[in-house]
Design an enzyme around this catalytic site. Structure first.
Site, PDB file in Angstrom:
ATOM      1  N   THR A  98       2.710   4.590   1.047  1.00 47.88           N
ATOM      2  CA  THR A  98       3.243   5.217   2.273  1.00 47.88           C
ATOM      3  C   THR A  98       3.742   6.613   1.902  1.00 47.88           C
ATOM      4  OG1 THR A  98       5.361   4.129   1.843  1.00 47.88           O
ATOM      5  CG2 THR A  98       3.911   3.083   3.449  1.00 47.88           C
ATOM      6  N   VAL A 128       0.845  -1.201   0.000  1.00 48.05           N
ATOM      7  CA  VAL A 128       0.000   0.000   0.000  1.00 48.05           C
ATOM      8  C   VAL A 128       0.875   1.244   0.000  1.00 48.05           C
ATOM      9  CG1 VAL A 128      -1.919  -1.119   1.184  1.00 48.05           C
ATOM     10  CG2 VAL A 128      -0.132  -0.023   2.514  1.00 48.05           C
ATOM     11  N   ASN A 164      18.393   3.849  -0.852  1.00 51.59           N
ATOM     12  CA  ASN A 164      17.922   4.964  -1.677  1.00 51.59           C
ATOM     13  C   ASN A 164      18.632   6.260  -1.311  1.00 51.59           C
ATOM     14  OD1 ASN A 164      16.290   3.558  -3.349  1.00 51.59           O
ATOM     15  ND2 ASN A 164      14.343   4.199  -2.454  1.00 51.59           N
ATOM     16  N   CYS A 173      10.565   7.782  -5.040  1.00 54.67           N
ATOM     17  CA  CYS A 173      11.179   7.183  -3.848  1.00 54.67           C
ATOM     18  C   CYS A 173      12.301   7.978  -3.211  1.00 54.67           C
ATOM     19  CB  CYS A 173      11.675   5.795  -4.212  1.00 54.67           C
ATOM     20  SG  CYS A 173      10.327   4.742  -4.724  1.00 54.67           S
TER      21      CYS A 173
HETATM   22  C1  UGA Z   1      15.099   3.834  -7.324  1.00 58.00           C
HETATM   23  C2  UGA Z   1      16.213   2.850  -6.960  1.00 58.00           C
HETATM   24  O1  UGA Z   1      17.223   2.889  -7.961  1.00 58.00           O
HETATM   25  C3  UGA Z   1      15.653   1.437  -6.837  1.00 58.00           C
HETATM   26  O2  UGA Z   1      16.684   0.552  -6.393  1.00 58.00           O
HETATM   27  C4  UGA Z   1      14.518   1.439  -5.805  1.00 58.00           C
HETATM   28  O3  UGA Z   1      13.926   0.145  -5.691  1.00 58.00           O
HETATM   29  C5  UGA Z   1      13.450   2.429  -6.246  1.00 58.00           C
HETATM   30  O4  UGA Z   1      14.036   3.755  -6.356  1.00 58.00           O
HETATM   31  C6  UGA Z   1      12.353   2.447  -5.228  1.00 58.00           C
HETATM   32  O5  UGA Z   1      12.636   2.719  -4.053  1.00 58.00           O
HETATM   33  O6  UGA Z   1      11.219   2.123  -5.579  1.00 58.00           O
HETATM   34  P1  UGA Z   1      13.836   4.481  -9.588  1.00 58.00           P
HETATM   35  O7  UGA Z   1      13.325   5.643  -8.799  1.00 58.00           O
HETATM   36  O8  UGA Z   1      12.896   3.661 -10.377  1.00 58.00           O
HETATM   37  O9  UGA Z   1      14.606   3.468  -8.611  1.00 58.00           O
HETATM   38  O10 UGA Z   1      14.908   5.024 -10.633  1.00 58.00           O
HETATM   39  P2  UGA Z   1      16.484   5.336 -10.597  1.00 58.00           P
HETATM   40  O11 UGA Z   1      17.107   4.671 -11.739  1.00 58.00           O
HETATM   41  O12 UGA Z   1      17.085   5.116  -9.280  1.00 58.00           O
HETATM   42  O13 UGA Z   1      16.504   6.915 -10.912  1.00 58.00           O
HETATM   43  C7  UGA Z   1      16.051   7.875  -9.981  1.00 58.00           C
HETATM   44  C8  UGA Z   1      16.369   9.258 -10.485  1.00 58.00           C
HETATM   45  O14 UGA Z   1      17.765   9.520 -10.453  1.00 58.00           O
HETATM   46  C9  UGA Z   1      15.939   9.511 -11.925  1.00 58.00           C
HETATM   47  O15 UGA Z   1      15.389  10.809 -12.035  1.00 58.00           O
HETATM   48  C10 UGA Z   1      17.231   9.412 -12.699  1.00 58.00           C
HETATM   49  O16 UGA Z   1      17.207  10.121 -13.909  1.00 58.00           O
HETATM   50  C11 UGA Z   1      18.198  10.013 -11.712  1.00 58.00           C
HETATM   51  N1  UGA Z   1      19.601   9.603 -11.925  1.00 58.00           N
HETATM   52  C12 UGA Z   1      19.946   8.309 -11.852  1.00 58.00           C
HETATM   53  C13 UGA Z   1      20.556  10.585 -12.177  1.00 58.00           C
HETATM   54  O17 UGA Z   1      20.259  11.788 -12.241  1.00 58.00           O
HETATM   55  N2  UGA Z   1      21.866  10.208 -12.342  1.00 58.00           N
HETATM   56  C14 UGA Z   1      22.250   8.904 -12.261  1.00 58.00           C
HETATM   57  O18 UGA Z   1      23.473   8.632 -12.407  1.00 58.00           O
HETATM   58  C15 UGA Z   1      21.268   7.938 -12.013  1.00 58.00           C
END
Ligand code: UGA
Length: 474
Positions: free
Chosen positions: A92, A90, A226, A278
């Site tokens: 949070t 759910v 995270n 997240c």
């Molecule tokens: C993130 C984590 O990577 C996952 O491991 C986790 O399970 C998930 O949150 C969650 O808690 O549900 P996500 O938010 O889907 O996953 O995507 P990411 O790939 O982590 O990217 C997050 C943000 O960081 C994006 O806006 C991305 O563009 C940015 N980012 C990522 C950067 O600006 N630079 C980077 O080098 C990597």
């Protein structure tokens, strides 16, 4: 028999957690997996050919097991009553009012789910926390379950099994996870519950990647993972500001430091800012927990990750304004990309929201193109107050189309008559457009602000563009 209830599933996040259920169904033919949800239209979508989320590879997974051992239903109580393992995914969200507003996690939905599970259960169950929850939530939930169950013979074992998949790469992450984390209580019953869930994962995950910890360690590991990932991005983003003023190149710096095996090459891409449902939420949660425990220095330390992210978005907007002769009033700015990252239609906490707000506040007209995000979504996002997107039960903000914001269906139309292009998402297709054609139809001088460093800047400069790349010399 596993079930996957989620309440108020307007939020994509929960749908992402449900992807895990589908993968379990794919890998464990002998288990019956039921995804239950009160939201009728979502369940109808899962049962249709047009799934409610865009995720590469997911269609195939659903098609392979739907109707076989994967079912979608709105009959939440019936399936919860029948289940042996209940995964609770759910919402949070961050609280928007009351004590801890703007930081603390709102556990209303979790508590509601626990009360419902307790009231319908006539057999013992393993309850798995799938949602990201503040440390020690399991303790509170256990109390709710215990005090609301009418049958004395029913036993609940609580496990924390945080989800680490990332959007856009969910199917690969599910197939080949770095680790699966299962937190549980000590004692024979707690350990047996851990092993029962571990046995489900062991069908496709090697044993040495299935980690067993205490409940609290598992909950805290999710928040810490995270926070650490976001911290790497904020660190590189802070260096990108320094690069722009010194003439260094942030990609060269990232490459050089990433060669150090202690640092590693991943997650070092400077960007216009991190987004997604997240990172910010979990860090704010961590900050709140530290504050309430009197750990002010620890709270300040992690809060700086958010401060830097906000600074990066604001800095990006300011750079656009100053380089376009200190005014963007009534100038058309094409926005390439609105999703928070590539390969997803998800826009929650996308940096594009703050950037568009910043540009419009200075009088610009934004023409937005994203391969996966439509006009309704963009207008809704720009009309929704911060953190409210994650409170579906309060109803969505009105979809108010605004004159300063236009959403179009192709990148050439977006840039037609524009003074500048801003790249806000790293979609692969952005690198492959006919930029000569785009340039010919723009107002001169034509600017490009690459907030993701995905374009060929030398080539663009040859065409005649003035290119501002993030953390790179002009
Ligand atoms: C993130 C984590 O990577 C996952 O491991 C986790 O399970 C998930 O949150 C969650 O808690 O549900 P996500 O938010 O889907 O996953 O995507 P990411 O790939 O982590 O990217 C997050 C943000 O960081 C994006 O806006 C991305 O563009 C940015 N980012 C990522 C950067 O600006 N630079 C980077 O080098 C990597």
């Amino acid at each position: 028999h596993l079930i996957w209830p989620s309440k108020s599933t307007e939020s994509d996040h929960l749908l992402r957690l449900q992807e895990r259920a589908m993968w379990i169904a794919l890998k464990c033919v002998d288990l019956e997996v039921v995804v239950v949800d009160l939201n009728v239209s979502r369940i109808a979508a899962w049962n249709s050919d047009k799934l409610p989320i865009y995720e590469p590879g997911l269609d195939e997974v659903v098609k392979a097991c739907r109707g076989r051992n994967l079912f979608f239903s709105t009959d939440v109580k019936k399936h919860v009553a029948e289940a042996d393992i209940v995964f609770v995914s759910v919402n949070t969200p961050t609280k928007t009012r009351g004590v801890g507003a703007g930081k603390a996690a709102d556990l209303t939905y979790w508590e509601g789910a626990a009360r419902m599970i307790a009231s319908v259960s006539t057999s013992s169950k393993i309850i798995v926390e799938k949602s990201t929850v503040p440390v020690k939530t399991a303790e509170a939930i256990e109390k709710v379950l215990r005090c609301n169950c009418t049958s004395a013979s029913v036993r609940f074992d609580i496990l924390s099994n945080p989800e680490f998949l990332a959007e856009g790469t969910a199917v690969a992450d599910l197939a080949n996870p770095d680790r699966v984390l299962i937190g549980g209580k000590g004692g024979p019953a707690g350990r047996a519950a851990i092993e029962e869930l571990a046995a489900v994962y062991a069908r496709w995950v090697p044993q040495d990647r299935i980690l067993r910890t205490s409940l609290w360690s598992a909950e805290l590991s999710k928040l810490t993972a995270n926070a650490m990932l976001a911290q790497r991005i904020s660190s590189m983003n802070s260096i990108s500001a320094l690069c722009e003023t010194t003439g260094a190149d942030v990609q060269e710096v990232a490459h050089s430091i990433g060669k150090d095996s202690r640092i590693g090459p991943k997650f070092l891409n400077a960007s216009v800012g991190f987004g997604g449902s997240c990172f910010q939420k979990d860090i704010l949660n961590l900050v709140y927990i530290c504050e309430t425990l009197g750990l002010k220095e620890v709270a300040d330390y992690w809060h700086a990750v958010i401060t830097m992210n906000d600074y990066q978005k604001q800095r990006f907007v300011e750079r656009i304004i100053t380089s376009m002769f200190n005014t963007i009033s009534r100038k058309n700015i094409a926005i390439y990309g609105f999703a928070f990252k590539k390969d997803t239609g998800d826009t929650r906490e996308t940096p594009a929201i703050d950037v568009c707000h910043g540009l419009v506040a200075d009088g610009a007209h934004c023409v937005i193109y994203d391969p996966q995000v439509g006009a309704d979504q963009v207008h809704r996002d720009l009309a929704t107050p911060k953190f409210e997107w994650d409170h579906p039960s309060r109803g969505q903000a009105a979809i108010a189309g605004r004159d300063e914001i236009k959403v179009v269906k192709d990148p050439y139309t977006a840039a037609h008559g524009a003074h500048a292009i801003c790249v806000l998402t790293e979609w692969d297709e952005f690198a492959h457009y006919d930029y000569q054609k785009i340039y010919d139809n723009m107002v001169k001088p034509a600017f490009i602000f690459d907030g993701r460093n995905v374009l060929d800047h030398a080539e663009l400069r040859k065409i005649g563009f003035i290119v501002y790349a993030l953390g790179k010399p002009l």
